[in-house]
Scaffold this motif. Structure first.
Motif, mmCIF file in Angstrom:
data_model
loop_
_atom_site.group_PDB
_atom_site.id
_atom_site.type_symbol
_atom_site.label_atom_id
_atom_site.label_comp_id
_atom_site.label_asym_id
_atom_site.label_seq_id
_atom_site.Cartn_x
_atom_site.Cartn_y
_atom_site.Cartn_z
ATOM 1 N N THR A 1 1.288 -0.702 -0.354
ATOM 2 C CA THR A 1 0.046 -0.252 -0.297
ATOM 3 C C THR A 1 1.045 1.201 -0.123
ATOM 4 N N LYS A 2 1.939 1.328 0.670
ATOM 5 C CA LYS A 2 2.952 2.294 1.025
ATOM 6 C C LYS A 2 3.197 2.380 -0.349
ATOM 7 N N LEU A 3 3.783 1.340 -0.964
ATOM 8 C CA LEU A 3 5.076 1.997 -2.528
ATOM 9 C C LEU A 3 3.690 2.105 -3.150
ATOM 10 N N ARG A 4 2.068 1.907 -3.678
ATOM 11 C CA ARG A 4 1.507 2.300 -4.087
ATOM 12 C C ARG A 4 1.480 4.194 -4.364
ATOM 13 N N LYS A 5 1.251 4.348 -3.089
ATOM 14 C CA LYS A 5 1.483 5.650 -2.934
ATOM 15 C C LYS A 5 3.024 6.638 -3.451
ATOM 16 N N LYS A 6 3.478 6.424 -3.260
ATOM 17 C CA LYS A 6 4.769 6.389 -3.797
ATOM 18 C C LYS A 6 5.359 6.407 -5.379
ATOM 19 N N LEU A 7 4.464 5.524 -6.047
ATOM 20 C CA LEU A 7 4.467 5.514 -7.826
ATOM 21 C C LEU A 7 3.192 6.100 -8.262
ATOM 22 N N LYS A 8 2.571 6.900 -6.980
ATOM 23 C CA LYS A 8 0.491 7.052 -7.775
ATOM 24 C C LYS A 8 1.081 8.337 -8.828
ATOM 25 N N LYS A 9 1.907 9.263 -8.879
ATOM 26 C CA LYS A 9 2.543 10.087 -10.100
ATOM 27 C C LYS A 9 2.098 9.961 -11.486
ATOM 28 N N ASP A 10 2.886 8.701 -11.499
ATOM 29 C CA ASP A 10 2.779 7.656 -13.067
ATOM 30 C C ASP A 10 1.437 6.961 -12.706
ATOM 31 N N GLN A 11 0.634 7.282 -13.084
ATOM 32 C CA GLN A 11 -0.573 6.466 -13.612
ATOM 33 C C GLN A 11 -0.282 5.056 -14.178
ATOM 34 N N SER A 12 0.274 4.425 -14.886
ATOM 35 C CA SER A 12 0.764 3.494 -15.659
ATOM 36 C C SER A 12 1.265 2.426 -14.779
ATOM 37 N N ILE A 13 2.243 2.609 -13.976
ATOM 38 C CA ILE A 13 2.554 2.192 -13.292
ATOM 39 C C ILE A 13 1.249 1.237 -11.784
ATOM 40 N N GLN A 14 1.485 0.075 -11.913
ATOM 41 C CA GLN A 14 0.470 -0.698 -11.248
ATOM 42 C C GLN A 14 0.843 -2.156 -10.107
ATOM 43 N N ILE A 15 0.896 -2.321 -9.168
ATOM 44 C CA ILE A 15 1.015 -3.394 -8.271
ATOM 45 C C ILE A 15 -0.356 -4.368 -7.979
ATOM 46 N N ILE A 16 -0.104 -5.162 -8.725
ATOM 47 C CA ILE A 16 -1.622 -5.712 -8.987
ATOM 48 C C ILE A 16 -1.754 -7.238 -8.126
ATOM 49 N N ASN A 17 -2.813 -7.108 -7.023
ATOM 50 C CA ASN A 17 -2.365 -8.908 -5.914
ATOM 51 C C ASN A 17 -3.628 -9.517 -6.766
ATOM 52 N N VAL A 18 -2.480 -10.128 -7.232
ATOM 53 C CA VAL A 18 -3.099 -11.494 -8.382
ATOM 54 C C VAL A 18 -4.065 -12.356 -7.154
ATOM 55 N N ARG A 19 -4.855 -12.517 -7.072
ATOM 56 C CA ARG A 19 -5.350 -13.249 -5.603
ATOM 57 C C ARG A 19 -5.112 -14.304 -5.687
ATOM 58 N N GLY A 20 -4.632 -14.759 -4.414
ATOM 59 C CA GLY A 20 -4.148 -16.377 -4.234
ATOM 60 C C GLY A 20 -2.654 -16.503 -4.359
ATOM 61 N N PHE A 21 -2.165 -15.293 -5.331
ATOM 62 C CA PHE A 21 -0.701 -16.074 -5.830
ATOM 63 C C PHE A 21 0.404 -15.260 -4.891
ATOM 64 N N GLY A 22 -0.358 -13.361 -5.305
ATOM 65 C CA GLY A 22 1.014 -12.642 -4.651
ATOM 66 C C GLY A 22 1.041 -11.899 -5.474
ATOM 67 N N TYR A 23 1.632 -11.198 -5.817
ATOM 68 C CA TYR A 23 1.686 -9.319 -6.409
ATOM 69 C C TYR A 23 2.485 -9.325 -7.687
ATOM 70 N N LYS A 24 1.837 -7.675 -9.060
ATOM 71 C CA LYS A 24 2.476 -8.465 -9.822
ATOM 72 C C LYS A 24 1.675 -6.731 -10.795
ATOM 73 N N LEU A 25 3.384 -6.462 -10.656
ATOM 74 C CA LEU A 25 4.166 -5.030 -11.294
ATOM 75 C C LEU A 25 4.404 -5.224 -12.336
ATOM 76 N N THR A 26 3.091 -3.738 -12.954
ATOM 77 C CA THR A 26 3.477 -3.042 -14.753
ATOM 78 C C THR A 26 3.493 -1.943 -15.016
ATOM 79 N N ASP A 27 3.779 -1.829 -15.852
ATOM 80 C CA ASP A 27 4.195 0.005 -15.882
ATOM 81 C C ASP A 27 3.854 -0.034 -18.005
#
Length: 227
Positions: free
Chosen positions: A201-227
């Motif tokens: 959650t903290k990292l999402r807030k600090k990366l929010k100025k570039d809206q192309s960046i997402q940290i996606i919660n892949v339910r049951g598995f983990g997280y995926k960072l995309t830009d």
């Protein structure tokens, strides 16, 4: 090798501190033992150390306060907290102020040694890491800073930087939750899972100025960072 590892052990329970010290020294570690946080801080400033093992509940200066003061000086030295506490908030606080690992009492010396070696190994690897790019951000891992275009750098905590590093290195791939918890925290129990969610959650807030960046919660598995 263990004979090159110098440990600062801050533990106010005299018998336990001596047992840990002697057990590590029989395995060729060098150990500086202090019985309160103030002495430990002075030793930290005067000794060349490889890793810190800090009891949370200590007189004069507790382990969390000590870690905050150390992180203001040194972002890189590994810190392991020793504690009888097991509340989620305590665990999250320990990681958020820059702790690398959290070992609950009672514990085995063998487990402590494994965790020491893992942290020392990761520390050496991460010191060689270069600056990484993610979207419009530049991530300087050694300095633990995010730079957005020409703005002032955003300072990350020790734990935030480690997590972001692994997300970027695995960009566009699912970062397995259990794998990263064990790699960075040494366990994937309930407390560390909650802690990781807080850092995401903290990292999402600090990366929010570039809206192309997402940290996606892949339910049951983990997280995926995309830009």
């Amino acid at each position: 090798m263990a004979d090159h590892i110098k440990v600062l052990l801050a533990e106010d329970e005299a018998a336990l501190g001596q047992i840990i010290k002697e057990s590590l020294e029989t395995r060729d570690f060098k150990v500086v033992l202090c019985d309160n946080g103030e002495k430990a801080f002075e030793k930290f400033k005067s000794e060349a150390l490889d890793i810190l093992i800090l009891d949370v509940m200590m007189p004069k200066k507790d382990g969390f306060t000590l870690a905050k003061e150390i992180r203001a000086i040194d972002d890189d030295i590994p810190i392991i907290f020793l504690t009888a506490k097991s509340q989620t908030a305590d665990v999250v606080e320990g990681f958020s102020i820059g702790g690398n690992d959290y070992l609950k009492k009672p514990f085995s010396i063998e487990e402590l040694i494994v965790r020491i070696h893992n942290l020392i190994s990761r520390s050496k690897t991460q010191k060689t890491t270069k600056v990484l790019k993610i979207g419009a951000y530049t991530f300087d891992f050694p300095k633990q800073q995010l730079l957005y275009k020409s703005e002032n750098p955003i300072q990350l905590t020790h734990r935030e930087a480690h997590l972001l590093f692994h997300l970027i290195k695995n960009k566009n791939q699912v970062l397995d939750r259990s794998l990263i918890l064990n790699k960075l925290w040494g366990t994937d129990d309930f407390f560390t899972t909650r802690s990781m969610d807080v850092f995401i959650t903290k990292l999402r807030k600090k990366l929010k100025k570039d809206q192309s960046i997402q940290i996606i919660n892949v339910r049951g598995f983990g997280y995926k960072l995309t830009d």
